[in-house]
Design a protein around this motif. Sequence first.
Motif, PDB file in Angstrom:
ATOM      1  N   SER A 130      80.151  16.440  39.786  1.00 19.25           N
ATOM      2  CA  SER A 130      79.779  16.268  41.173  1.00 19.25           C
ATOM      3  C   SER A 130      79.778  17.299  42.372  1.00 19.25           C
ATOM      4  CB  SER A 130      81.182  15.293  41.629  1.00 19.25           C
ATOM      5  OG  SER A 130      82.364  15.933  41.570  1.00 19.25           O
ATOM      6  N   GLY A 131      80.297  18.642  41.665  1.00 15.17           N
ATOM      7  CA  GLY A 131      80.091  19.726  42.742  1.00 15.17           C
ATOM      8  C   GLY A 131      78.713  19.751  42.892  1.00 15.17           C
ATOM      9  N   ARG A 132      77.619  19.805  41.893  1.00 15.05           N
ATOM     10  CA  ARG A 132      76.277  20.174  42.409  1.00 15.05           C
ATOM     11  C   ARG A 132      75.863  19.017  43.253  1.00 15.05           C
ATOM     12  NH1 ARG A 132      74.345  22.368  36.511  1.00 15.05           N
ATOM     13  NH2 ARG A 132      76.351  21.177  35.842  1.00 15.05           N
ATOM     14  N   ALA A 133      76.225  17.839  42.859  1.00 18.02           N
ATOM     15  CA  ALA A 133      75.767  16.747  43.804  1.00 18.02           C
ATOM     16  C   ALA A 133      76.019  16.728  45.084  1.00 18.02           C
ATOM     17  CB  ALA A 133      76.211  15.369  43.166  1.00 18.02           C
ATOM     18  N   LEU A 134      77.672  17.046  45.227  1.00 17.53           N
ATOM     19  CA  LEU A 134      78.073  17.619  46.598  1.00 17.53           C
ATOM     20  C   LEU A 134      77.325  18.670  47.389  1.00 17.53           C
ATOM     21  CD1 LEU A 134      81.734  17.100  45.741  1.00 17.53           C
ATOM     22  CD2 LEU A 134      80.673  15.590  47.281  1.00 17.53           C
ATOM     23  N   GLY A 135      76.799  19.660  46.754  1.00 14.45           N
ATOM     24  CA  GLY A 135      76.239  20.714  47.105  1.00 14.45           C
ATOM     25  C   GLY A 135      74.625  20.177  47.481  1.00 14.45           C
ATOM     26  N   ILE A 136      74.115  19.389  47.071  1.00 18.65           N
ATOM     27  CA  ILE A 136      72.739  19.024  47.398  1.00 18.65           C
ATOM     28  C   ILE A 136      72.954  18.028  48.506  1.00 18.65           C
ATOM     29  CG2 ILE A 136      70.889  17.609  46.541  1.00 18.65           C
ATOM     30  CD1 ILE A 136      71.269  18.487  43.728  1.00 18.65           C
ATOM     31  N   ASN A 137      73.843  17.049  48.495  1.00 19.33           N
ATOM     32  CA  ASN A 137      74.071  16.159  49.417  1.00 19.33           C
ATOM     33  C   ASN A 137      74.698  16.837  50.895  1.00 19.33           C
ATOM     34  OD1 ASN A 137      76.342  14.488  51.102  1.00 19.33           O
ATOM     35  ND2 ASN A 137      74.890  13.032  50.011  1.00 19.33           N
ATOM     36  N   GLY A 138      75.434  17.920  50.468  1.00 18.58           N
ATOM     37  CA  GLY A 138      75.901  18.678  51.790  1.00 18.58           C
ATOM     38  C   GLY A 138      74.672  19.546  52.312  1.00 18.58           C
ATOM     39  N   SER A 139      73.606  19.886  51.524  1.00 15.93           N
ATOM     40  CA  SER A 139      72.463  20.599  52.088  1.00 15.93           C
ATOM     41  C   SER A 139      71.806  19.844  52.707  1.00 15.93           C
ATOM     42  CB  SER A 139      71.602  21.203  50.893  1.00 15.93           C
ATOM     43  OG  SER A 139      70.689  21.918  51.386  1.00 15.93           O
ATOM     44  N   ALA A 140      71.376  18.410  52.580  1.00 16.36           N
ATOM     45  CA  ALA A 140      70.920  17.568  53.402  1.00 16.36           C
ATOM     46  C   ALA A 140      71.618  17.312  54.800  1.00 16.36           C
ATOM     47  CB  ALA A 140      71.017  16.243  52.532  1.00 16.36           C
ATOM     48  N   GLY A 141      72.890  17.385  54.916  1.00 17.35           N
ATOM     49  CA  GLY A 141      73.643  17.238  56.016  1.00 17.35           C
ATOM     50  C   GLY A 141      73.458  18.641  56.674  1.00 17.35           C
ATOM     51  N   SER A 142      73.113  19.565  56.132  1.00 11.58           N
ATOM     52  CA  SER A 142      72.982  20.985  56.760  1.00 11.58           C
ATOM     53  C   SER A 142      71.441  21.012  57.335  1.00 11.58           C
ATOM     54  CB  SER A 142      73.092  22.191  55.763  1.00 11.58           C
ATOM     55  OG  SER A 142      74.401  22.182  55.271  1.00 11.58           O
ATOM     56  N   PHE A 260      77.667  26.823  46.937  1.00 13.54           N
ATOM     57  CA  PHE A 260      79.224  26.737  47.141  1.00 13.54           C
ATOM     58  C   PHE A 260      79.611  25.427  46.214  1.00 13.54           C
ATOM     59  CE2 PHE A 260      79.170  29.745  50.301  1.00 13.54           C
ATOM     60  CZ  PHE A 260      80.343  30.531  50.062  1.00 13.54           C
ATOM     61  N   GLY A 261      78.633  24.457  46.253  1.00 11.44           N
ATOM     62  CA  GLY A 261      78.890  23.268  45.350  1.00 11.44           C
ATOM     63  C   GLY A 261      78.851  23.748  44.024  1.00 11.44           C
ATOM     64  N   PHE A 262      77.816  24.390  43.373  1.00  8.68           N
ATOM     65  CA  PHE A 262      77.559  24.882  42.192  1.00  8.68           C
ATOM     66  C   PHE A 262      78.861  25.865  41.629  1.00  8.68           C
ATOM     67  CE2 PHE A 262      76.089  28.461  39.032  1.00  8.68           C
ATOM     68  CZ  PHE A 262      75.811  27.556  38.049  1.00  8.68           C
ATOM     69  N   PHE A 311      82.131  20.787  52.882  1.00  3.65           N
ATOM     70  CA  PHE A 311      81.918  19.590  52.178  1.00  3.65           C
ATOM     71  C   PHE A 311      82.004  19.778  50.553  1.00  3.65           C
ATOM     72  CE2 PHE A 311      79.073  16.179  50.511  1.00  3.65           C
ATOM     73  CZ  PHE A 311      79.990  14.963  50.989  1.00  3.65           C
ATOM     74  N   PRO A 312      81.145  20.547  49.996  1.00  2.69           N
ATOM     75  CA  PRO A 312      81.067  20.656  48.739  1.00  2.69           C
ATOM     76  C   PRO A 312      82.379  21.531  48.107  1.00  2.69           C
ATOM     77  CG  PRO A 312      79.617  22.138  49.309  1.00  2.69           C
ATOM     78  CD  PRO A 312      80.046  21.262  50.550  1.00  2.69           C
ATOM     79  N   VAL A 313      82.937  22.444  48.951  1.00  5.42           N
ATOM     80  CA  VAL A 313      84.083  23.026  48.408  1.00  5.42           C
ATOM     81  C   VAL A 313      85.544  22.445  48.556  1.00  5.42           C
ATOM     82  CG1 VAL A 313      85.528  25.223  48.965  1.00  5.42           C
ATOM     83  CG2 VAL A 313      82.973  25.263  48.833  1.00  5.42           C
ATOM     84  N   LEU A 314      85.637  21.703  49.654  1.00  2.00           N
ATOM     85  CA  LEU A 314      87.112  20.909  49.927  1.00  2.00           C
ATOM     86  C   LEU A 314      86.921  19.877  49.024  1.00  2.00           C
ATOM     87  CD1 LEU A 314      87.494  21.669  53.682  1.00  2.00           C
ATOM     88  CD2 LEU A 314      88.476  22.799  51.737  1.00  2.00           C
ATOM     89  N   LEU A 315      85.904  18.980  49.333  1.00  3.66           N
ATOM     90  CA  LEU A 315      85.861  17.583  48.742  1.00  3.66           C
ATOM     91  C   LEU A 315      85.816  17.646  47.225  1.00  3.66           C
ATOM     92  CD1 LEU A 315      84.105  15.504  51.272  1.00  3.66           C
ATOM     93  CD2 LEU A 315      86.315  16.386  51.212  1.00  3.66           C
ATOM     94  N   GLY A 316      85.105  18.909  46.876  1.00  2.00           N
ATOM     95  CA  GLY A 316      84.847  18.989  45.209  1.00  2.00           C
ATOM     96  C   GLY A 316      86.201  19.445  44.864  1.00  2.00           C
ATOM     97  N   TYR A 317      87.029  20.291  45.655  1.00  2.00           N
ATOM     98  CA  TYR A 317      88.393  20.921  45.020  1.00  2.00           C
ATOM     99  C   TYR A 317      89.439  19.528  45.048  1.00  2.00           C
ATOM    100  CZ  TYR A 317      92.241  24.062  45.382  1.00  2.00           C
ATOM    101  OH  TYR A 317      93.629  24.791  45.146  1.00  2.00           O
ATOM    102  N   VAL A 318      89.160  18.774  46.123  1.00  2.00           N
ATOM    103  CA  VAL A 318      90.159  17.386  45.890  1.00  2.00           C
ATOM    104  C   VAL A 318      89.935  16.609  44.918  1.00  2.00           C
ATOM    105  CG1 VAL A 318      90.688  15.284  47.289  1.00  2.00           C
ATOM    106  CG2 VAL A 318      90.624  17.373  48.351  1.00  2.00           C
TER     107      VAL A 318
END
Length: 385
Positions: A130-142, A260-262, A311-318
């Motif tokens: 999910s880290g990479r998915a969160l990163g890609i998703n977070g990039s869309a937000g950015s 950072f998601g990766f 988004f990817p760091v904190l939610l990935g960490y959780v």
Amino acid sequence: MLSRIRGLTFTSMAHFLNDGTFLIFPLLIVYYEEIHVSDVILGTVAVLYTLLSGILSPFIGDFADKSEKDSLLIMTGILLEGIAMVSFAVSFRTLTYPLMMLGAILLGIGQAFYHPIGGSILSNLFGKSSGRALGINGSAGSVGRSLMPSLVSFLILLFTAIYGLLIYGVIMIVGAVVIRLGLEGYSKATRLRKPKEKLERQFVRFIILLGVMVFLRSMFITGVTTFTGKYVFSIYHSAFLAGIFLTIGFIGSIFGQPFFGFLTEKRGGKFSFILSSVMSLIFFVIFLYLKQFYISAIIYTFFTFSAFSSFPVLLGYVSQVFPKTFVTVANSYVWGIGVTVGGALGNAVVTAFLAYNIPLSTSFIVLMVLAFLSLVMTPLLPKKV
């Protein structure tokens, strides 16, 4: 059953639209000042909607963990944000203060929905990757956060503030419906949490410690970014240039999120949290002491590259350490209380300084000290609970 690709596509669209509203009120501050709305009132409104979002987020996350209404909840949040833009638009013609306040309330409620729920959906769909998915998703937000200030600036330039914001509001409303349809069929991979199920004590300790550090860091990040447009305007005296600066500056976060998601997936959330905190402090210090438009904008991209990785760091960490039945509510405490309420207090600090005619640069330095304190505490974080 919702496929991974479809889930990532439509949650990314939701993140794009949701985060597209992040810098809209900071941009509107410049336009409201042109119709003589005071800095203190504008700062108070900025505190109001961020605080409201943070306070509501845990309640929404808790409800989401006990239900199968994730797509409906995401649609509701974006729909409210779209209606907020309509309220802001009309406030430039009549009832400026009441409609600006209503817009802020709707915006705050709307922004409470996406992050914990979107993060939970991706964690359920992608599991350990999910880290990479969160990163890609977070990039869309950015991308949304970077693009929308310039888009709204152009719409206002072409159609005036009233009609430009109305067009933007309609785009948000239509997008909310499309996302609801696109996420149709999603169901949680894990069982739903039972109403009386309790979280173990070590997880509670972890979320409190992480929450305090995120709170201090977010006071810095949100406080400085909310007033970056005003700071840039005070130097270059152009609302249009302020919008362009925000767009250029937030390009960095587009690339920072997947990086950072990766990194979170490979090295863990603790390592990524420390690295992103160090980088954001260093680059903001450099930005603060530069006064050349293009060089400042480039340095600011490095700041946003590292700062807007939450988004990817904190939610990935959780997602790496929390039981799956508590991931959404844990996300909502970290994001809603840590990121959002912390950000609201950061805005409040800057607003209080402005009330006493203290320069923005001084309040920015105070917030940097708080971010440094957060960084000092990071060795206390465990890799696993």
